[in-house]
Every structure is written in C-alpha cells, then in structure tokens.
Design a protein around this motif. Structure first.
Motif, PDB file in Angstrom:
ATOM      1  N   SER A   9       6.130 -19.478 -19.653  1.00  0.00           N
ATOM      2  CA  SER A   9       6.257 -18.200 -19.578  1.00  0.00           C
ATOM      3  C   SER A   9       7.598 -17.757 -19.465  1.00  0.00           C
ATOM      4  O   SER A   9       7.719 -16.810 -18.697  1.00  0.00           O
ATOM      5  CB  SER A   9       5.421 -17.576 -18.317  1.00  0.00           C
ATOM      6  OG  SER A   9       5.716 -18.312 -17.101  1.00  0.00           O
TER       7      SER A   9
ATOM      8  N   GLY B 298      13.212 -18.913 -24.126  1.00  0.00           N
ATOM      9  CA  GLY B 298      12.861 -19.742 -24.831  1.00  0.00           C
ATOM     10  C   GLY B 298      13.614 -21.160 -24.525  1.00  0.00           C
ATOM     11  O   GLY B 298      13.422 -21.602 -23.516  1.00  0.00           O
ATOM     12  N   GLU B 299      14.226 -21.740 -25.564  1.00  0.00           N
ATOM     13  CA  GLU B 299      14.594 -23.151 -25.199  1.00  0.00           C
ATOM     14  C   GLU B 299      15.751 -23.460 -24.146  1.00  0.00           C
ATOM     15  O   GLU B 299      16.033 -24.098 -23.726  1.00  0.00           O
ATOM     16  CB  GLU B 299      15.270 -23.869 -26.678  1.00  0.00           C
ATOM     17  CG  GLU B 299      14.089 -24.080 -27.486  1.00  0.00           C
ATOM     18  CD  GLU B 299      12.953 -24.775 -26.920  1.00  0.00           C
ATOM     19  OE1 GLU B 299      13.224 -26.180 -26.043  1.00  0.00           O
ATOM     20  OE2 GLU B 299      11.856 -24.430 -26.890  1.00  0.00           O
TER      21      GLU B 299
ATOM     22  N   ASN C 236      11.036 -24.136 -19.141  1.00  0.00           N
ATOM     23  CA  ASN C 236      10.585 -24.903 -20.377  1.00  0.00           C
ATOM     24  C   ASN C 236      11.246 -26.061 -20.553  1.00  0.00           C
ATOM     25  O   ASN C 236      10.587 -26.835 -21.158  1.00  0.00           O
ATOM     26  CB  ASN C 236      11.148 -23.826 -21.661  1.00  0.00           C
ATOM     27  CG  ASN C 236      10.181 -22.688 -21.953  1.00  0.00           C
ATOM     28  OD1 ASN C 236       9.039 -22.470 -21.414  1.00  0.00           O
ATOM     29  ND2 ASN C 236      10.855 -21.703 -22.716  1.00  0.00           N
TER      30      ASN C 236
ATOM     31  N   ARG D  41      -0.024 -23.027 -24.621  1.00  0.00           N
ATOM     32  CA  ARG D  41       0.231 -21.755 -24.762  1.00  0.00           C
ATOM     33  C   ARG D  41       1.259 -21.288 -24.243  1.00  0.00           C
ATOM     34  O   ARG D  41       1.686 -21.143 -23.114  1.00  0.00           O
ATOM     35  CB  ARG D  41      -1.214 -21.134 -24.058  1.00  0.00           C
ATOM     36  CG  ARG D  41      -1.146 -19.567 -24.123  1.00  0.00           C
ATOM     37  CD  ARG D  41      -2.615 -19.147 -23.758  1.00  0.00           C
ATOM     38  NE  ARG D  41      -3.460 -19.293 -24.810  1.00  0.00           N
ATOM     39  CZ  ARG D  41      -3.848 -18.443 -25.884  1.00  0.00           C
ATOM     40  NH1 ARG D  41      -3.136 -17.535 -26.265  1.00  0.00           N
ATOM     41  NH2 ARG D  41      -4.965 -18.964 -26.648  1.00  0.00           N
ATOM     42  N   ASP D  42       1.946 -20.446 -25.008  1.00  0.00           N
ATOM     43  CA  ASP D  42       3.285 -19.789 -24.863  1.00  0.00           C
ATOM     44  C   ASP D  42       3.007 -18.390 -24.557  1.00  0.00           C
ATOM     45  O   ASP D  42       2.715 -17.724 -25.653  1.00  0.00           O
ATOM     46  CB  ASP D  42       4.636 -19.897 -25.858  1.00  0.00           C
ATOM     47  CG  ASP D  42       5.759 -19.513 -25.293  1.00  0.00           C
ATOM     48  OD1 ASP D  42       5.872 -18.514 -24.524  1.00  0.00           O
ATOM     49  OD2 ASP D  42       6.848 -19.976 -25.889  1.00  0.00           O
TER      50      ASP D  42
ATOM     51  N   VAL E 255       4.656 -15.970 -23.778  1.00  0.00           N
ATOM     52  CA  VAL E 255       5.824 -15.134 -24.224  1.00  0.00           C
ATOM     53  C   VAL E 255       5.874 -14.909 -25.709  1.00  0.00           C
ATOM     54  O   VAL E 255       5.769 -13.712 -26.351  1.00  0.00           O
ATOM     55  CB  VAL E 255       7.386 -15.590 -23.494  1.00  0.00           C
ATOM     56  CG1 VAL E 255       8.300 -14.500 -24.327  1.00  0.00           C
ATOM     57  CG2 VAL E 255       7.506 -15.571 -22.191  1.00  0.00           C
ATOM     58  N   ALA E 256       5.918 -16.025 -26.267  1.00  0.00           N
ATOM     59  CA  ALA E 256       5.878 -15.900 -27.747  1.00  0.00           C
ATOM     60  C   ALA E 256       4.535 -15.238 -28.404  1.00  0.00           C
ATOM     61  O   ALA E 256       4.582 -14.691 -29.374  1.00  0.00           O
ATOM     62  CB  ALA E 256       5.936 -17.315 -28.350  1.00  0.00           C
ATOM     63  N   ASN E 257       3.475 -15.472 -27.460  1.00  0.00           N
ATOM     64  CA  ASN E 257       1.948 -14.849 -27.965  1.00  0.00           C
ATOM     65  C   ASN E 257       1.656 -13.794 -26.844  1.00  0.00           C
ATOM     66  O   ASN E 257       0.718 -14.328 -25.975  1.00  0.00           O
ATOM     67  CB  ASN E 257       0.961 -16.158 -28.299  1.00  0.00           C
ATOM     68  CG  ASN E 257       1.544 -17.096 -29.372  1.00  0.00           C
ATOM     69  OD1 ASN E 257       1.496 -16.439 -30.503  1.00  0.00           O
ATOM     70  ND2 ASN E 257       1.820 -18.115 -29.023  1.00  0.00           N
TER      71      ASN E 257
ATOM     72  N   GLN F  91       4.487 -11.624 -18.041  1.00  0.00           N
ATOM     73  CA  GLN F  91       3.473 -12.071 -19.342  1.00  0.00           C
ATOM     74  C   GLN F  91       2.677 -12.946 -18.615  1.00  0.00           C
ATOM     75  O   GLN F  91       1.327 -13.135 -18.984  1.00  0.00           O
ATOM     76  CB  GLN F  91       4.520 -12.738 -20.319  1.00  0.00           C
ATOM     77  CG  GLN F  91       5.504 -11.982 -20.963  1.00  0.00           C
ATOM     78  CD  GLN F  91       6.774 -11.674 -20.373  1.00  0.00           C
ATOM     79  OE1 GLN F  91       6.858 -11.699 -19.208  1.00  0.00           O
ATOM     80  NE2 GLN F  91       7.731 -11.094 -21.279  1.00  0.00           N
TER      81      GLN F  91
END
Length: 202
Positions: free
Chosen positions: A10, A14-15, A20, A41-42, A44-46, A104
C-alpha cells in the motif's frame, strides 16, 4: 503442503517505498521455497474507490435482485473476499502516513470487513467468521513509534483483523527510517532477518 500467502502492499512511493522493500524481500524469500505460494495485491497500483452508499446498498441487495450497476459495485468486495478466503496467511506491508494507514489500504479493509461475510453482530458483540488464518504486518515508519502513544496505527490494524477473527498476528517493525542512513540500514537489515525467520516457520 503449500502455504498460500496473500501479500497486500500500500505504499504510494512504488519501488522507493520502504514498506515495499520489506514486501519484496518477503516475496523473494517465499518464492525461493516450493512450500510457499504468494499472491500479490497492490492497492495503490490497483486502487479502490472510497466506499460510498451506492456500493453499500449493493451488498445489502440480494444478489438475484441487483441491477447491473449494483453487480459491478458488489464485485469489488466479492472478488477481495474470495481472494482472502483462498489464502492461509495475510501479509500486510504498511507504511505509516500521518500516524495512520494509507487510505488505499483502508479502502481495501472497507471491502473485506462486511457484516454477514467476515463477521456477525451478536448479542455478545461482533463475532469473526474468518477462522484458521494468521496475519503478518510489515510496518515501515520514518520515526520511532512502536509502543508509544503516537502508534494508533497498530491497534487499528489489529482491531480490524480481530473483527474478522484473525488474532494470530506477527509484526515486523522497520523504524527510524528517516533518522539517518545508519539507523535506516540497521532497521531494514533487522527487519529482513525477522522476515526470514517468519518464512522459515510458514
């Protein structure tokens, strides 16, 4: 026997996100073992939309009576519930934003915390319906908060998990990540070692 782990990330970074980094280490270690299978399951991306009355109304409408719009709205939660039930271990990689969890991740919890699905209201209080599962929280924080009055995040997470019936919860902290390179590197390395030990026990 394969242990199925649902990894929920969440971080908005990102990287570059430290939570993460913990999640990636968990996944890499798990993937090296045939006894552990990870679903990622991400949120943020989804990203999921904030919960609204229309979606709540879709849940409360019998499936056979839902309109096409209500079916689409109910599908958000229904998919997440199926995914949660299919896994043995829930792994939450959680950054701390303003002493709380990312919005999120809250949107994810809003879909899996459903009366009649993951818990029931009884005369003795809520009763969790998700049994036999455990949770691992990978907590990344810029400061030192664990055990202090400022850590409202961890009680919140444990309460939401407990509402579903998940009370076997392990926490890996990586704290002080914004307090200098030495502190960050030490905290991340200690967290990696703790994750390795948890993987050994899966």
């Amino acid at each position: 026997m394969t242990t199925r782990a649902l990894l929920v990330t969440s971080s908005i970074l990102g990287e570059n996100g430290q939570s993460n980094a913990l999640a990636n280490h968990f996944k890499a270690q798990a993937d090296s073992r045939s006894s552990v299978a990870v679903t990622h399951r991400d949120v943020v991306a989804n990203a999921l939309p904030h919960l609204a009355i229309e979606e709540l109304g879709a849940w409360q409408t019998p499936a056979e009576e839902r309109s096409s719009e209500q079916k689409a709205l109910a599908a958000y939660s229904d998919e997440l519930l199926v995914e949660l039930r299919e896994h043995d271990v829930l792994v939450l990689a959680v950054p701390m934003y303003n002493l709380g969890i990312p919005s999120q991740l809250k949107a994810w919890f809003d879909r899996v915390l459903r009366a009649g699905e993951t818990f029931l209201y009884t005369e003795n209080g809520p009763q969790g319906l998700i049994e036999g599962k455990r949770a691992i929280i990978l907590a990344a924080r810029g400061g030192l908060y664990a055990g202090s009055e400022f850590d409202s995040q961890m009680p919140h997470l444990k309460s939401m998990l407990g509402l579903m019936g998940i009370r076997d919860v392990e926490v890996v902290f990586a704290e002080g990540l914004n307090m200098g390179d030495s502190q960050r590197d030490s905290a991340i390395n200690e967290a990696f070692q703790a994750i390795d030990q948890l993987i050994e026990a899966l």
